[in-house]
Design a protein around this motif. Structure first.
Motif, PDB file in Angstrom:
ATOM      1  N   ASN A  56      15.696   0.999 -12.125  1.00 23.94           N
ATOM      2  CA  ASN A  56      15.655   1.664 -10.827  1.00 23.94           C
ATOM      3  C   ASN A  56      14.300   2.373 -10.716  1.00 23.94           C
ATOM      4  O   ASN A  56      14.045   3.372 -11.380  1.00 23.94           O
ATOM      5  CB  ASN A  56      16.815   2.671 -10.738  1.00 23.94           C
ATOM      6  N   ILE A  57      13.408   1.816  -9.901  1.00 22.74           N
ATOM      7  CA  ILE A  57      12.038   2.334  -9.801  1.00 22.74           C
ATOM      8  C   ILE A  57      12.023   3.746  -9.220  1.00 22.74           C
ATOM      9  O   ILE A  57      11.277   4.618  -9.681  1.00 22.74           O
ATOM     10  CB  ILE A  57      11.170   1.391  -8.939  1.00 22.74           C
TER      11      ILE A  57
ATOM     12  N   GLU B  48       0.847  -1.191   0.000  1.00 29.61           N
ATOM     13  CA  GLU B  48       0.000   0.000   0.000  1.00 29.61           C
ATOM     14  C   GLU B  48       0.879   1.235   0.000  1.00 29.61           C
ATOM     15  O   GLU B  48       1.972   1.222   0.553  1.00 29.61           O
ATOM     16  CB  GLU B  48      -0.904  -0.005   1.240  1.00 29.61           C
ATOM     17  N   LEU B  49       0.384   2.309  -0.615  1.00 29.46           N
ATOM     18  CA  LEU B  49       1.205   3.505  -0.750  1.00 29.46           C
ATOM     19  C   LEU B  49       0.324   4.745  -0.723  1.00 29.46           C
ATOM     20  O   LEU B  49      -0.530   4.925  -1.588  1.00 29.46           O
ATOM     21  CB  LEU B  49       1.975   3.436  -2.082  1.00 29.46           C
TER      22      LEU B  49
ATOM     23  N   SER C  69       1.216   3.145  -9.272  1.00 28.51           N
ATOM     24  CA  SER C  69       0.923   2.378 -10.489  1.00 28.51           C
ATOM     25  C   SER C  69       2.087   1.472 -10.887  1.00 28.51           C
ATOM     26  O   SER C  69       1.896   0.412 -11.477  1.00 28.51           O
ATOM     27  CB  SER C  69       0.583   3.335 -11.642  1.00 28.51           C
ATOM     28  N   GLN C  70       3.308   1.898 -10.549  1.00 26.05           N
ATOM     29  CA  GLN C  70       4.497   1.124 -10.921  1.00 26.05           C
ATOM     30  C   GLN C  70       4.783  -0.020  -9.947  1.00 26.05           C
ATOM     31  O   GLN C  70       5.457  -0.982 -10.302  1.00 26.05           O
ATOM     32  CB  GLN C  70       5.733   2.044 -10.959  1.00 26.05           C
ATOM     33  N   THR C  71       4.290   0.101  -8.700  1.00 29.90           N
ATOM     34  CA  THR C  71       4.791  -0.815  -7.668  1.00 29.90           C
ATOM     35  C   THR C  71       3.750  -1.688  -6.981  1.00 29.90           C
ATOM     36  O   THR C  71       4.090  -2.798  -6.552  1.00 29.90           O
ATOM     37  CB  THR C  71       5.523  -0.028  -6.558  1.00 29.90           C
ATOM     38  N   CYS C  72       2.522  -1.205  -6.798  1.00 27.88           N
ATOM     39  CA  CYS C  72       1.589  -1.920  -5.916  1.00 27.88           C
ATOM     40  C   CYS C  72       1.341  -3.357  -6.367  1.00 27.88           C
ATOM     41  O   CYS C  72       1.111  -3.626  -7.550  1.00 27.88           O
ATOM     42  CB  CYS C  72       0.284  -1.154  -5.799  1.00 27.88           C
TER      43      CYS C  72
ATOM     44  N   VAL D 287       3.139  10.229  -6.141  1.00 29.10           N
ATOM     45  CA  VAL D 287       2.555   9.101  -5.416  1.00 29.10           C
ATOM     46  C   VAL D 287       1.755   8.208  -6.358  1.00 29.10           C
ATOM     47  O   VAL D 287       1.852   6.972  -6.317  1.00 29.10           O
ATOM     48  CB  VAL D 287       1.672   9.603  -4.254  1.00 29.10           C
ATOM     49  N   LYS D 288       0.974   8.831  -7.239  1.00 26.45           N
ATOM     50  CA  LYS D 288       0.175   8.053  -8.188  1.00 26.45           C
ATOM     51  C   LYS D 288       1.069   7.246  -9.127  1.00 26.45           C
ATOM     52  O   LYS D 288       0.801   6.072  -9.436  1.00 26.45           O
ATOM     53  CB  LYS D 288      -0.725   8.992  -9.001  1.00 26.45           C
TER      54      LYS D 288
END
Length: 819
Positions: free
Chosen positions: A355-356, A197-198, A323-326, A318-319
């Protein structure tokens, strides 16, 4: 322990410059159990006893002996260092480590009164001298039983709380007896990370994926399912209270640990402490959590993402990160271990690691400042800033973004004019970090690409495309008030290649690259026509013209280089581009290296600190031979290579910090220096680039295919290296004695060693600090050819010295029994 490593050598601060297969660092006292944390009163009493008798009376009036007299920032920096050394750190090693880490001098007076640090670390005195003590980081404050962190998140303006926040609040309302151990941050490389979660990049909810984490959790949940399936009625929770830890029978027949957030009749809101989300469940799904399911730490934990801290709650960022990680799994680099560790996430699913953190930072670019080249469009006043060895180049095109960049860099210049720039030293470099670097009298934006050592790293200039090796101490943080403006400007270097030329029509020769570089780098501006845009590779295919020849295609740079006689050695040359954008030569018949083609004079002028050593190249000067202990005496060593008991390589422990310094200076010098012609001869000394490091080598053989057989004089390894990776060894790098000492083990009979015996020996000694007791020295004309016969002793255990030859002899007996 009579053979414990000598105190003087242990006080040395050593972090070796190694390749990836070797140990990262050696900095610890002889292994011992850290003392238990004393109560504050015990610590104070101990400090009174120590300081009253051991501190120089002359120093006392000038020192405030209260722990509170030091700044919290200074103490936190000390703690950050100590956290990296769980086995403790010699106090004498702290000043150098502190200065290397933060580029600020450590107050030496503190070593004479270590009790000033007693509120943040445990001080274990080992002699009458105050500064001869071992420092341990104090155990971190009580980790929160809910999600393994103590900080509570404040909601703003009544905003909706996350599941994790609600869970945190619920926990405070229920002073429960159940205790769950805190989550231990894993060692790097042992686990991956799943993002749960982020809402803020400084508090990302994650789970560690690995043996003692997700695997242990899956096993526990299987055990819960088996237990509650057989004991369901007996285990129903009778009274439910906010904050209570329970077992929940969730969807898909899963059994999960949870904390109750709210109770409304039969509807219970719970937060799943191992998964990080919350939901409403019926009261008949909630069961008493049995003791056997309390031993595993809660698996949902927090982290923060490095490089994004200042923009942590920016909605666009944050968005993008979300979208890249969750719900995805990433490799992780742990930069700082603390209550909320600082991480970099890497997507390793594709051909190249991504590298995210750095990728998501691009979401903050001001899109109105990005330049999109148009096919068939003509551009004037174009400046070529870099040429690589595959023929690709970087250009700057006049644009709104370039003008904005010029303005902000001038503002930075004016700001630093009145400031001490050392206040902005980079204390924690990491890949993907954007910093400032002084280039040709101005500040330039750079992105860190490769970290070689604590002092040397590779950067790419964002607005010229140039790649260079620089010192960490030369980099500067972007002042906070300028950070958003600086980050918002997209890179102003545009990657191009010449249309209708290699790599599409073949490979570039060194002659062709040199001709192109000399042609374009000596001309202040060009005109350019775009004929194709390859978005997948991020490269534009262009025709370049000197202004007076525009738009005559026959006089374009493309046609001139195509018609020149520069391609005749093409079959012998294989030039390729690595993912980082730097180039490497695999095989070539011309004495031109990829390093020269990539950098040349351009990178050499990047910084004033890249001056050449003043001494001339010499092929005869040899370093003095390495002094050895007398026969029968003890010597602290590090075993860098171990083949079998009849052949291994040791390095003197007390010289490792000098070798580290030499290696860093070689990286910085050879990465910037213009290539010199090399006359290759057998049995002569040279510098050779092997992987990302430069080594002192001797040529053992010259092969027909353009490769050389070399011996690393400081590490004792034999390697093959392309002739283009070899440079003259400057006199300034010939002063330190060669560090590799060839050795054979004393106390065992010389013989043909079996593979089994060799493996046992290798596991006992390789990459370890040991004590050597030399029995004999077989001298030779060349220092690297001499050989010692020595006993080896492992003194790492507190009560027992392990003589390696005894182990080897026992193993031989066992192997012979098996045979």
């Amino acid at each position: 322990n009579s053979l414990s490593m000598t105190a003087d050598s242990l006080y040395n601060t050593v972090e070796k410059v190694h390749r990836g297969d070797q140990m990262d660092g050696l900095l610890y006292p002889a292994k011992k159990i850290p003392p238990m944390a004393k109560s504050d009163t015990e610590q104070e009493k101990a400090s009174e006893n120590v300081t009253s008798s051991k501190v120089d009376p002359l120093l006392k009036p000038n020192i405030d002996t209260r722990p509170g007299s030091l700044s919290s920032d200074f103490k936190q920096k000390v703690v950050n260092i100590l956290l990296k050394y769980s086995s403790g750190l010699w106090a004498n090693a702290l000043p150098k480590l502190y200065q290397d880490t933060y580029q600020v001098k450590f107050p030496e007076d503190i070593l004479n009164n270590l009790e000033l640090l007693s509120d943040v670390c445990i001080v274990d005195y080992v002699s009458e001298v105050p500064r001869k003590a071992i420092l341990y980081a104090k155990p971190q404050r009580r980790i929160d039983e809910n999600l393994n962190v103590t900080e509570k998140v404040q909601r703003h303006d009544g905003g909706k709380a996350t599941a994790e926040q609600q869970c945190e609040e619920a926990k405070d309302q229920y002073p429960e007896n159940i205790t769950v151990p805190p989550l231990i941050i894993p060692s790097e490389g042992s686990v991956s990370v799943m993002v749960l979660e982020l809402k803020n990049t400084n508090e990302v909810l994650i789970r560690y994926v690995g043996k003692d984490y997700s695997s242990a959790q899956e096993q526990m949940e299987d055990d819960m399912k088996a237990y509650y399936s057989q004991n369901s009625t007996a285990s129903l929770a009778q009274s439910l209270t906010v904050g209570q830890l329970v077992a929940v029978h969730a969807e898909e027949d899963a059994w999960l640990r949870a904390r109750i957030i709210s109770v409304e009749d039969n509807r219970i809101k719970v937060c799943y402490v191992d998964h990080g989300f919350s939901e409403f469940v019926e009261s008949n799904s909630v069961y008493k959590l049995q003791k056997q399911f309390n031993s595993l730490p809660f698996q949902a934990a927090k982290c923060k993402l490095a490089g994004l801290e200042v923009f942590c709650d920016d909605p666009v960022l944050v968005k993008t990160v979300e979208s890249q990680t969750c719900s995805k799994i990433f490799a992780v680099e742990i930069l700082e271990k603390s209550d909320i560790p600082l991480l970099i996430l890497y997507d390793t699913s594709g051909e190249d690691d991504i590298n995210i953190n750095a990728t998501c930072l691009k979401a903050l670019y001001d899109k109105s400042l990005a330049l999109h080249l148009q096919v068939d469009a003509l551009y004037t006043n174009v400046r070529v800033t870099s040429v690589f060895s595959d023929g690709s180049l970087y250009c700057q095109v006049p644009s709104k973004g370039l003008s904005r960049l010029s303005e902000i860099l001038q503002k930075l210049e004016d700001y630093f004019h009145y400031k001490q720039t050392s206040d902005f030293n980079v204390s924690l470099p990491f890949c993907g970090k954007i910093c400032l670097f002084p280039s040709k009298g101005k500040w330039a934006r750079v992105e860190i690409r490769i970290i070689h050592t604590r002092r040397a790293l590779d950067v790419q200039f964002m607005d010229t495309g140039t790649v260079a090796t620089v010192k960490v101490s030369e980099l500067r943080e972007i002042p906070p008030q300028f950070l958003r403006e600086v980050i918002a400007i997209p890179p102003q270097a545009i990657k191009c290649c010449l249309a209708d030329l290699p790599p599409n029509t073949g490979m570039w020769t060194p002659d062709a690259v040199l001709w192109l570089r000399d042609t374009v780098m000596n001309c202040p501006e060009f005109s350019m026509k775009v004929v194709k845009q390859d978005d997948s590779k991020g490269i534009a295919h262009v025709y370049l013209f000197a202004p007076e020849n525009f738009p005559d295609m026959d006089h374009s740079v493309n046609r001139q280089i195509k018609n020149a006689d520069l391609w005749k050695h093409q079959k012998d040359v294989f030039l390729s581009v690595s993912p980082s954008g730097t180039s490497s030569t695999k095989v070539t018949s011309d004495a031109v290296s990829a390093q020269q083609l990539t950098s040349g004079r351009l990178e050499k002028s990047v910084s004033d600190s890249a001056r050449e050593p003043s001494s001339a190249v010499s092929t005869t000067d040899m370093p003095p031979p390495l002094p050895l202990s007398k026969t029968g005496e003890l010597m602290d060593v590090y075993v860098s290579v171990a083949c079998h008991p009849g052949h291994f390589i040791v390095q003197p422990w007390k010289e490792l910090h000098n070798l580290e310094a030499l290696m860093e200076e070689m990286i910085l010098y050879y990465s910037r220096a213009e290539e010199k012609p090399v006359n290759i001869e057998k049995n002569k000394l040279y510098a050779a680039k092997i992987e990302n490091q430069w080594y002192r080598v001797i040529i053992k053989g010259i092969l027909r295919n353009g490769f050389l057989s070399v011996y690393e004089l400081d590490y004792g390894k034999h390697e093959f290296v392309s002739i283009e990776k070899v440079q003259p060894l400057m006199d300034t790098f010939r002063k330190l004695p060669f560090q590799a000492i060839t050795a054979q083990l004393a106390g065992v009979k010389s013989q043909q060693w079996s593979e089994e015996a060799s493996i046992v020996f290798r596991n006992l000694v390789e990459k370890k600090p040991l004590v050597a007791q030399i029995q004999a020295v077989n001298e030779s004309t060349n220092s690297w050819d001499r050989k010692i016969v020595t006993f080896l002793v492992d003194t790492s255990l507190p009560d027992t010295d392990i003589w390696i030859h005894d182990f080897v002899s026992q193993s031989l007996v066992e192997f012979s029994k098996d045979d």
